[in-house]
Enzyme design. Structure first.
Site, PDB file in Angstrom:
ATOM      1  N   GLY A 176      -1.162  44.971 106.397  1.00  0.00           N
ATOM      2  CA  GLY A 176      -0.827  45.605 105.129  1.00  0.00           C
ATOM      3  C   GLY A 176      -1.386  47.004 105.079  1.00  0.00           C
ATOM      4  O   GLY A 176      -1.937  47.516 106.059  1.00  0.00           O
TER       5      GLY A 176
ATOM      6  N   PHE B 291      -3.957  48.156 103.472  1.00  0.00           N
ATOM      7  CA  PHE B 291      -5.407  48.287 103.425  1.00  0.00           C
ATOM      8  C   PHE B 291      -6.129  47.463 104.496  1.00  0.00           C
ATOM      9  O   PHE B 291      -7.342  47.455 104.546  1.00  0.00           O
ATOM     10  CB  PHE B 291      -5.928  47.869 102.037  1.00  0.00           C
ATOM     11  CG  PHE B 291      -5.540  48.829 100.958  1.00  0.00           C
ATOM     12  CD1 PHE B 291      -6.286  49.970 100.722  1.00  0.00           C
ATOM     13  CD2 PHE B 291      -4.413  48.604 100.191  1.00  0.00           C
ATOM     14  CE1 PHE B 291      -5.928  50.862  99.734  1.00  0.00           C
ATOM     15  CE2 PHE B 291      -4.041  49.487  99.200  1.00  0.00           C
ATOM     16  CZ  PHE B 291      -4.790  50.633  98.967  1.00  0.00           C
TER      17      PHE B 291
ATOM     18  N   VAL C  61      -4.744  40.489 108.495  1.00  0.00           N
ATOM     19  CA  VAL C  61      -5.225  39.108 108.524  1.00  0.00           C
ATOM     20  C   VAL C  61      -5.110  38.612 109.953  1.00  0.00           C
ATOM     21  O   VAL C  61      -4.092  38.827 110.617  1.00  0.00           O
ATOM     22  CB  VAL C  61      -4.415  38.201 107.569  1.00  0.00           C
ATOM     23  CG1 VAL C  61      -4.978  36.781 107.584  1.00  0.00           C
ATOM     24  CG2 VAL C  61      -4.410  38.764 106.162  1.00  0.00           C
TER      25      VAL C  61
ATOM     26  N   LYS D 188      -9.273  37.728 106.347  1.00  0.00           N
ATOM     27  CA  LYS D 188      -8.642  38.898 105.747  1.00  0.00           C
ATOM     28  C   LYS D 188      -9.601  40.066 105.871  1.00  0.00           C
ATOM     29  O   LYS D 188     -10.713  40.029 105.360  1.00  0.00           O
ATOM     30  CB  LYS D 188      -8.291  38.625 104.280  1.00  0.00           C
ATOM     31  CG  LYS D 188      -7.514  39.763 103.630  1.00  0.00           C
ATOM     32  CD  LYS D 188      -7.099  39.403 102.206  1.00  0.00           C
ATOM     33  CE  LYS D 188      -6.305  40.532 101.570  1.00  0.00           C
ATOM     34  NZ  LYS D 188      -5.882  40.195 100.195  1.00  0.00           N
TER      35      LYS D 188
ATOM     36  N   ASP E  96       0.582  39.495  91.344  1.00  0.00           N
ATOM     37  CA  ASP E  96       1.387  39.705  92.546  1.00  0.00           C
ATOM     38  C   ASP E  96       1.941  38.378  93.072  1.00  0.00           C
ATOM     39  O   ASP E  96       1.872  38.089  94.260  1.00  0.00           O
ATOM     40  CB  ASP E  96       0.568  40.399  93.633  1.00  0.00           C
ATOM     41  CG  ASP E  96       1.449  41.031  94.720  1.00  0.00           C
ATOM     42  OD1 ASP E  96       2.658  41.227  94.469  1.00  0.00           O
ATOM     43  OD2 ASP E  96       0.927  41.325  95.815  1.00  0.00           O
TER      44      ASP E  96
END
Length: 482
Positions: A71, A73, A76, A89, A206
């Protein structure tokens, strides 16, 4: 200077690691972002489910494996601890943003929420010797999610979800894209998990298929990724640019900053639609298009509904668009499913069904049959082992929550109404049925952005909308020749 294989770790559960109260420990980490690593020792904190206090640090041997999800930021990756496979993560701690994920996950403890096992921070150095701090959340590993389930169902139908008919979902098959019993099992556990999250004063913000882990062997579903989650306190202001576009509630599209946890219920409704149809029911390429798509299917919101979504929104004049009937929108859904969907897709957030009430809905009566089995004749996962906390959320419906022999579903007459009957009921002063409006294409782009910050975020993702947008101009422009 710190050796390349010895990096500085600053551990702190609730504050940014650079703050004074953080504790520094030297750890043999090497490069955490490498594609594959051998087993190494880490000093970590075990999750004690207390957001106000850390456990004592312990040393663990962790065998890091490959990265399987990336992603903006972080990423995983899989790993092994004491022979058990876990997911780690690995999230960049950007000083511009407040990290709420760790304290929130320490607070949550529920069978339909992914379990946080351990956590620690570490520092990585780039080629210029600049340091970047990363938070590592060690969680239980579940290999698949609902997005994978939907994609598999679409492949079985020889159809990719992104190539399904874009404009008119009514042309889709009368058979649900996903097995109906699987849909019931998944949706029930989403609602139960949300009921627990919301009872803690937390809004996920989300909800989407990628954030709903699903084990197809056991039938267990767990909500994950609390990177956008937040305690929503009355009177506080929250960003409206939140949640993945297809799952974004209309009050967010109207620019509301005082919304509540009901935005999760709208997102859940879109997930429901995707399980049924094979794609999200509201599917557009920008935030403004998304709102117009919603109106095209649910009809024009009234002034009262707009004020309920955002009291600060000043423009109420929209062309009258007739709503489509629920059977038209979901030709593959049984009547009890349509009733539940209608209680999720309400413009007024206060009219959306509470998640625990949704668990008691008749759509899930089949799950309450004690003789019902999951795949390969396995027992269903625990669905009715409610804790005292869960039973205290709304005691009025406790008698409707436990399992029991399934009963015939009652006929829900209003869902059988025609489009014209629905339009007459919802918009008595609207246009005659013979001149019903159909949405068509219109130019993308919107110069009415509320702020430079919104503009920057919108440019990064392709979303063009803001509180200052005069959506009525776009709608009238679209339908000026219909």
């Amino acid at each position: 200077m710190i050796n390349s294989q010895m990096q500085q770790i600053i551990l702190n559960a609730h504050n940014h690691p650079t703050e004074k109260q953080g504790r520094t420990i030297a750890m043999n980490t090497g490069n955490m972002s490498s594609s594959k690593m051998s087993e190494r020792k880490f000093t970590v904190y075990e999750n004690n489910h207390r957001h106000d206090k850390d456990s004592d640090p312990i040393e663990l041997s962790i065998a890091l494996e490959q990265v399987f999800d990336k992603g903006a930021f972080g990423h995983v990756r899989t790993a092994f601890i004491k022979g058990e496979k876990v997911a780690i993560k690995h999230v960049l701690q950007d000083k511009r943003y407040r990290n709420r994920e760790l304290p929130l996950m320490k607070q949550l403890n529920h069978r339909n929420i992914v379990t946080l096992l351990y956590y620690f921070y570490h520092t990585e150095y780039d080629h210029l010797k600049n340091s970047n701090i990363f938070l590592n959340l060690v969680m239980e590993y579940i290999p698949t999610n609902l997005n994978m389930l939907i994609q598999k169902s679409n492949r079985n139908r020889k159809n990719s979800r992104h190539s399904l008919p874009h404009g008119d979902l009514c042309s889709l098959s009368p058979v649900p894209a996903t097995n109906l019993f699987t849909i019931k099992l998944c949706m029930y556990q989403i609602f139960r998990g949300l009921a627990y999250i919301h009872s803690q004063g937390i809004c996920h913000r989300d909800i989407k298929p990628n954030n709903l882990l699903f084990n197809s062997e056991t039938g267990v579903l767990k909500i994950c990724d609390f990177g956008s989650a937040k305690h929503l306190r009355r009177g506080d202001s929250h960003v409206s640019y939140i949640c993945a576009r297809f799952y974004r509630a209309p009050e967010l599209l109207f620019g509301a900053t005082d919304y509540n946890e009901k935005i999760d219920l709208w997102s859940t409704g879109v997930v429901f639609s995707e399980l049924l149809l094979g794609q999200p029911i509201f599917y557009e390429q920008s935030g403004l298009d998304q709102l117009v798509c919603i109106i095209s299917k649910l009809g024009t919101p009234t002034k009262e509904q707009i004020l309920a979504m955002n009291p600060k929104y000043a423009r109420y004049q929209f062309p009258q668009v007739y709503p489509r009937s629920w059977p038209q929108l979901f030709p593959c859904a049984p009547t009890d499913a349509l009733d539940l969907i209608s209680k999720l897709f309400a413009y007024d957030p206060s009219h959306r069904i509470a998640p625990l009430h949704a668990c008691a809905h008749q759509f899930f009566d089949e799950l309450r049959d004690p003789n019902k089995k999951w795949s390969s004749n396995r027992d269903l996962p625990p669905l009715f082992d409610f804790s005292q906390h869960e039973l205290s959320i709304d005691s009025r419906i406790n008698s409707r929550l436990p399992s029991y022999k399934t009963k015939p579903n009652a006929n829900i007459a209003y869902l059988q109404q025609t489009t014209q009957q629905l339009a007459t009921r919802m918009f008595p002063s609207s246009l005659p049925a013979s001149s019903a409006i159909h949405l068509g294409p219109y130019p993308h782009g919107n110069p009415f952005l509320e702020s430079a910050a919104t503009a920057t975020a919108a440019a990064a993702t392709g979303d063009n909308y803001g509180l200052g947008t005069d959506i009525s101009l776009i709608l009238y422009h679209s339908y000026s020749h219909t």
